[in-house]
Design a protein around this motif. Structure first.
Motif, PDB file in Angstrom:
ATOM      1  N   THR A 186     -17.719 -14.740  54.249  1.00 29.67           N
ATOM      2  CA  THR A 186     -17.259 -14.785  55.604  1.00 29.67           C
ATOM      3  C   THR A 186     -17.206 -13.720  56.510  1.00 29.67           C
ATOM      4  OG1 THR A 186     -15.654 -16.587  54.683  1.00 29.67           O
ATOM      5  CG2 THR A 186     -15.243 -15.827  56.946  1.00 29.67           C
ATOM      6  N   GLY A 187     -16.834 -12.468  55.914  1.00 31.69           N
ATOM      7  CA  GLY A 187     -16.830 -11.334  56.677  1.00 31.69           C
ATOM      8  C   GLY A 187     -18.254 -10.962  57.118  1.00 31.69           C
ATOM      9  N   LYS A 188     -19.203 -10.906  56.179  1.00 30.71           N
ATOM     10  CA  LYS A 188     -20.682 -10.828  56.694  1.00 30.71           C
ATOM     11  C   LYS A 188     -21.041 -11.672  57.550  1.00 30.71           C
ATOM     12  CE  LYS A 188     -25.031  -9.996  54.663  1.00 30.71           C
ATOM     13  NZ  LYS A 188     -26.087 -10.012  53.465  1.00 30.71           N
ATOM     14  N   LEU A 208     -22.713 -11.665  61.956  1.00 34.30           N
ATOM     15  CA  LEU A 208     -24.005 -12.099  62.311  1.00 34.30           C
ATOM     16  C   LEU A 208     -24.012 -13.035  63.687  1.00 34.30           C
ATOM     17  CD1 LEU A 208     -25.528 -13.515  58.956  1.00 34.30           C
ATOM     18  CD2 LEU A 208     -26.005 -11.112  60.117  1.00 34.30           C
ATOM     19  N   THR A 209     -25.063 -13.148  64.333  1.00 33.49           N
ATOM     20  CA  THR A 209     -24.913 -14.323  65.341  1.00 33.49           C
ATOM     21  C   THR A 209     -25.779 -15.585  65.017  1.00 33.49           C
ATOM     22  OG1 THR A 209     -27.114 -13.644  66.459  1.00 33.49           O
ATOM     23  CG2 THR A 209     -25.216 -12.075  67.193  1.00 33.49           C
ATOM     24  N   PRO A 210     -25.366 -16.812  65.504  1.00 34.45           N
ATOM     25  CA  PRO A 210     -26.201 -17.865  65.297  1.00 34.45           C
ATOM     26  C   PRO A 210     -27.617 -17.793  65.317  1.00 34.45           C
ATOM     27  CG  PRO A 210     -24.458 -18.319  66.916  1.00 34.45           C
ATOM     28  CD  PRO A 210     -24.281 -16.839  66.804  1.00 34.45           C
ATOM     29  N   ARG A 211     -28.109 -16.736  66.152  1.00 33.02           N
ATOM     30  CA  ARG A 211     -29.602 -16.601  66.108  1.00 33.02           C
ATOM     31  C   ARG A 211     -30.268 -16.162  64.807  1.00 33.02           C
ATOM     32  NH1 ARG A 211     -33.040 -15.340  70.373  1.00 33.02           N
ATOM     33  NH2 ARG A 211     -31.171 -14.869  71.788  1.00 33.02           N
ATOM     34  N   ASP A 212     -29.077 -15.337  64.301  1.00 30.59           N
ATOM     35  CA  ASP A 212     -29.547 -14.682  62.771  1.00 30.59           C
ATOM     36  C   ASP A 212     -29.898 -15.875  61.678  1.00 30.59           C
ATOM     37  OD1 ASP A 212     -29.375 -11.972  63.652  1.00 30.59           O
ATOM     38  OD2 ASP A 212     -27.152 -12.167  63.496  1.00 30.59           O
ATOM     39  N   ILE A 226     -15.825 -15.400  66.871  1.00 24.03           N
ATOM     40  CA  ILE A 226     -14.609 -14.630  66.575  1.00 24.03           C
ATOM     41  C   ILE A 226     -13.875 -15.392  65.683  1.00 24.03           C
ATOM     42  CG2 ILE A 226     -14.479 -13.897  69.084  1.00 24.03           C
ATOM     43  CD1 ILE A 226     -12.776 -16.356  69.826  1.00 24.03           C
ATOM     44  N   TYR A 227     -14.297 -16.318  65.186  1.00 28.37           N
ATOM     45  CA  TYR A 227     -13.809 -17.040  64.087  1.00 28.37           C
ATOM     46  C   TYR A 227     -14.691 -17.981  63.355  1.00 28.37           C
ATOM     47  CZ  TYR A 227     -11.035 -20.202  61.114  1.00 28.37           C
ATOM     48  OH  TYR A 227     -10.406 -20.838  59.954  1.00 28.37           O
TER      49      TYR A 227
END
Length: 247
Positions: free
Chosen positions: A186-188, A192-196, A172-173
C-alpha cells in the motif's frame, strides 16, 4: 471541562510580562484560568502531568498553551515543536515580538492555532483568540477522527477504494484491496500515479474522464473498465466508478 474554567498555561520567562498577562485574566468577563511556567522545561513538566497516571488530584487539565518562542532554554520554532510533540491535541497560541512574524507563521504551518504580537495583546483580543483556537483544534481533531473512521471502513470494504486529487494529480488514499489486487504494498502504491500501473491506452480514457469530472458538478459519476498491471507483469481487468467531490 466539568464546569470549571478553561485553563491556559502561559510559558513565558519574563515575570513582569507574565504578571501583565495575569492581570488580563483577572479582568471582569474573562472566562479562563491561568497557570504560569517560566521556562520550556517547566512547561513540558506541567503538560506531562496532564497524563492520567501523573496528574495530581488537585490539578486541572490544561486546555490551551500561550507560548513565548524565545525562552532561556529554547529558541524559535524548536520551542513550539517540543511542546507540540508532547501535546499534539492541545491548541497552542505563540507569542512573538514584532520582528518574529516569520517564525510565528512557520509555527502555524507546523500546527499552532494562532500567533499574537506581545505588544498588541489586550483582554478582548486574547480571550477571543483562545476561544477560537480551542474550537478550531476541536474541529481538527473531529475531522481527523472522521477521516480515520472512513479509512477504517474503506479498508474492510470488499471493493477497492482510492481518493485521487485531480489538481495535484496524486493519490491521497488507497485501500488495501487495490494493493492486494495489484500485488503491491500500500505504501509503495501510494507513491505511484495511475499512469504507472494502468495500460497506456486505457489511461488516456481515464485522463479524459478526469478532465470532464474536474469541470463537472459534484456527484457526477463515470465508469471505466481498464487494464491494470499486476506486480508479476500480468494485466488484469478492473472496473471503476468515479465521482468527484470538493474537499
Amino acid at each position: 471541562m466539568n464546569g470549571k474554567q478553561a485553563l491556559a498555561l502561559l510559558i513565558e520567562d519574563d515575570p513582569l510580562y507574565a504578571q501583565a498577562i495575569r492581570g488580563l485574566f483577572m479582568a471582569k468577563g474573562v472566562t479562563f484560568g491561568l497557570e504560569w511556567a517560566s521556562s520550556l522545561q517547566a512547561g513540558l513538566t506541567r503538560l506531562s502531568e496532564t497524563d492520567a497516571e501523573k496528574q495530581k488530584p488537585e490539578q486541572q487539565k490544561i486546555d490551551i498553551v500561550l507560548l513565548d518562542l524565545a525562552l532561556p532554554d529554547s529558541e524559535g520554532l524548536e520551542t513550539f515543536t517540543r511542546i507540540h510533540r508532547l501535546a499534539p491535541d492541545l491548541p497552542i497560541i505563540v507569542l512573538t515580538a514584532t520582528n518574529d512574524d516569520d517564525v510565528a507563521i512557520q509555527a502555524m504551518q507546523a500546527g499552532a492555532q494562532d500567533y499574537l504580537v506581545k505588544g498588541d495583546i489586550n483582554r478582548h483580543l486574547l480571550q477571543r483568540a483562545m476561544r477560537y483556537a480551542i474550537e478550531r483544534k476541536r474541529g481538527e481533531i473531529t475531522l481527523q477522527e472522521t477521516q480515520r473512521l472512513i479509512h477504517d471502513i474503506a479498508d474492510i470494504a470488499p471493493e477497492f477504494v482510492t481518493i485521487y486529487d485531480l489538481e495535484a494529480q496524486q493519490s491521497i488514499y488507497i485501500n488495501k484491496q487495490l494493493a492486494n489486487l495489484l500485488g503491491i504494498d500500500t505504501g509503495k502504491l501510494a507513491q505511484l500515479t495511475p499512469r504507472d500501473w494502468i495500460e497506456t491506452e486505457d489511461y488516456a480514457q481515464l485522463e479524459a474522464i478526469f478532465e470532464r469530472l474536474r469541470h463537472g458538478p459534484d456527484g457526477e459519476m463515470a465508469t471505466l473498465e481498464y487494464r491494470a498491471r499486476h506486480s508479476s507483469g500480468e494485466w488484469r481487468w478492473l472496473h471503476s466508478e468515479l465521482t468527484p467531490f470538493a474537499r
